[in-house]
Write an enzyme that holds these catalytic residues in place. Structure first.
Site, mmCIF file in Angstrom:
data_model
loop_
_atom_site.group_PDB
_atom_site.id
_atom_site.type_symbol
_atom_site.label_atom_id
_atom_site.label_comp_id
_atom_site.label_asym_id
_atom_site.label_seq_id
_atom_site.Cartn_x
_atom_site.Cartn_y
_atom_site.Cartn_z
ATOM 1 N N SER A 64 36.681 49.295 36.350
ATOM 2 C CA SER A 64 37.888 50.132 36.425
ATOM 3 C C SER A 64 37.524 51.607 36.323
ATOM 4 O O SER A 64 38.179 52.465 36.921
ATOM 5 C CB SER A 64 38.848 49.773 35.297
ATOM 6 O OG SER A 64 39.103 48.395 35.301
ATOM 7 N N ASN A 76 32.682 48.141 50.779
ATOM 8 C CA ASN A 76 33.205 46.851 51.262
ATOM 9 C C ASN A 76 34.353 46.337 50.387
ATOM 10 O O ASN A 76 34.784 45.197 50.546
ATOM 11 C CB ASN A 76 32.093 45.796 51.376
ATOM 12 C CG ASN A 76 31.271 45.658 50.119
ATOM 13 O OD1 ASN A 76 31.551 46.314 49.126
ATOM 14 N ND2 ASN A 76 30.255 44.812 50.153
ATOM 15 N N ASP A 82 26.633 35.383 48.899
ATOM 16 C CA ASP A 82 26.650 33.990 49.344
ATOM 17 C C ASP A 82 25.715 33.146 48.486
ATOM 18 O O ASP A 82 24.717 33.643 47.967
ATOM 19 C CB ASP A 82 26.187 33.913 50.807
ATOM 20 C CG ASP A 82 27.064 34.734 51.727
ATOM 21 O OD1 ASP A 82 28.228 34.361 51.891
ATOM 22 O OD2 ASP A 82 26.578 35.756 52.258
ATOM 23 N N TYR A 85 22.184 33.389 49.471
ATOM 24 C CA TYR A 85 21.454 34.629 49.143
ATOM 25 C C TYR A 85 20.728 34.385 47.807
ATOM 26 O O TYR A 85 21.147 34.858 46.755
ATOM 27 C CB TYR A 85 22.470 35.776 49.024
ATOM 28 C CG TYR A 85 21.879 37.173 49.054
ATOM 29 C CD1 TYR A 85 21.439 37.747 50.246
ATOM 30 C CD2 TYR A 85 21.800 37.935 47.896
ATOM 31 C CE1 TYR A 85 20.929 39.031 50.276
ATOM 32 C CE2 TYR A 85 21.293 39.226 47.918
ATOM 33 C CZ TYR A 85 20.863 39.763 49.116
ATOM 34 O OH TYR A 85 20.361 41.044 49.147
ATOM 35 N N PHE A 93 22.957 44.473 45.881
ATOM 36 C CA PHE A 93 23.168 45.916 46.039
ATOM 37 C C PHE A 93 24.654 46.240 45.932
ATOM 38 O O PHE A 93 25.513 45.401 46.231
ATOM 39 C CB PHE A 93 22.649 46.388 47.407
ATOM 40 C CG PHE A 93 21.153 46.456 47.492
ATOM 41 C CD1 PHE A 93 20.479 47.643 47.247
ATOM 42 C CD2 PHE A 93 20.413 45.325 47.798
ATOM 43 C CE1 PHE A 93 19.090 47.697 47.312
ATOM 44 C CE2 PHE A 93 19.023 45.368 47.856
ATOM 45 C CZ PHE A 93 18.360 46.562 47.613
HETATM 46 O O1 LIG Z 1 28.125 44.148 48.269
HETATM 47 C C1 LIG Z 1 27.286 43.342 48.669
HETATM 48 C C2 LIG Z 1 27.550 42.445 49.713
HETATM 49 C C3 LIG Z 1 26.552 41.580 50.112
HETATM 50 N N1 LIG Z 1 25.337 41.605 49.487
HETATM 51 C C4 LIG Z 1 24.301 40.661 49.885
HETATM 52 C C5 LIG Z 1 24.665 39.236 49.471
HETATM 53 C C6 LIG Z 1 25.162 38.613 50.714
HETATM 54 O O2 LIG Z 1 24.984 37.224 50.701
HETATM 55 C C7 LIG Z 1 24.308 39.319 51.764
HETATM 56 C C8 LIG Z 1 24.894 39.327 53.130
HETATM 57 O O3 LIG Z 1 26.205 39.713 53.018
HETATM 58 P P1 LIG Z 1 27.268 39.416 54.148
HETATM 59 O O4 LIG Z 1 26.963 38.137 54.830
HETATM 60 O O5 LIG Z 1 28.622 39.616 53.598
HETATM 61 O O6 LIG Z 1 26.935 40.630 55.093
HETATM 62 P P2 LIG Z 1 26.805 40.757 56.625
HETATM 63 O O7 LIG Z 1 27.154 42.139 56.945
HETATM 64 O O8 LIG Z 1 27.577 39.671 57.285
HETATM 65 O O9 LIG Z 1 25.252 40.587 56.779
HETATM 66 P P3 LIG Z 1 24.298 39.375 57.160
HETATM 67 O O10 LIG Z 1 23.840 39.684 58.525
HETATM 68 O O11 LIG Z 1 23.192 39.439 56.124
HETATM 69 O O12 LIG Z 1 25.116 38.112 57.052
HETATM 70 O O13 LIG Z 1 24.177 40.650 51.283
HETATM 71 C C9 LIG Z 1 25.074 42.477 48.450
HETATM 72 O O14 LIG Z 1 23.998 42.509 47.871
HETATM 73 N N2 LIG Z 1 26.065 43.321 48.071
#
Ligand SMILES: O=c1ccn([C@H]2C[C@H](O)[C@@H](COP(=O)(O)OP(=O)(O)OP(=O)(O)O)O2)c(=O)[nH]1
Length: 144
Positions: A64, A76, A82, A85, A93
């Site tokens: 907060s 985001n 996931d 991950y 991050f």
């Molecule tokens: O704030 C965040 C969001 C995601 N992640 C990590 C965990 C997540 O499992 C991975 C991929 O995130 P996501 O699938 O939402 O991102 P994308 O933009 O779809 O990338 P990708 O190509 O890796 O699927 O990045 C973080 O560390 N911080």
């Protein structure tokens, strides 16, 4: 009770703790000293990676006080970690946009997370007509 395997990428941050009773969201810390200019975007390393329990994902949101203390917005809005991950280099991050010039120090608590069970599998069944009662559309219940 769930046990989560966690790897720390830095010995400069305190270990994660689950604080019972106050809020069950768990605070996360910046793993580096970070300087940001107004308008700058950075991925702030959180210094941890985890193997989440089977069937779970994690949601990361700001504290907060994050905007008041650091002038940061999470780009985001809610981070989704996931279950897949879970590798040795899968550090978490915090994607941050600085709304003013700011400094974040290593070990500062900048965000928080909790784990959530995955939603059930979903099949979409197309229809020409829905049988529910109309609410009137987006934003139609007024201001007060
Ligand atoms: O704030 C965040 C969001 C995601 N992640 C990590 C965990 C997540 O499992 C991975 C991929 O995130 P996501 O699938 O939402 O991102 P994308 O933009 O779809 O990338 P990708 O190509 O890796 O699927 O990045 C973080 O560390 N911080």
């Amino acid at each position: 009770m769930e046990t989560i395997k966690i790897k720390y990428f830095s010995d400069k941050i305190e270990k994660l703790t689950y604080v019972a009773g106050k809020s069950d969201w768990i605070d996360l810390r910046a793993a580096e000293d970070i300087t940001m200019k107004q308008g700058e975007f950075k991925l702030i390393p959180l210094g941890i990676a985890m193997e989440l329990p089977k069937g779970y994902e994690a949601h990361v949101i700001p504290r907060s006080s994050t905007f008041k203390n650091f002038g940061l917005l999470q780009t985001n809005s809610c981070g989704l970690i996931d279950e897949s991950y879970c590798g040795d280099n899968d550090q978490w991050f915090f994607p941050a946009l600085a709304m003013r010039d700011t400094e974040i120090h290593v070990n500062d608590r900048i965000c928080q997370f909790r784990i959530m069970e995955h939603q059930p599998q979903i099949v979409f069944e197309e229809t020409e007509k829905l049988t529910g009662k109309d609410r009137g559309g987006f934003g139609t219940t007024g201001r007060q």
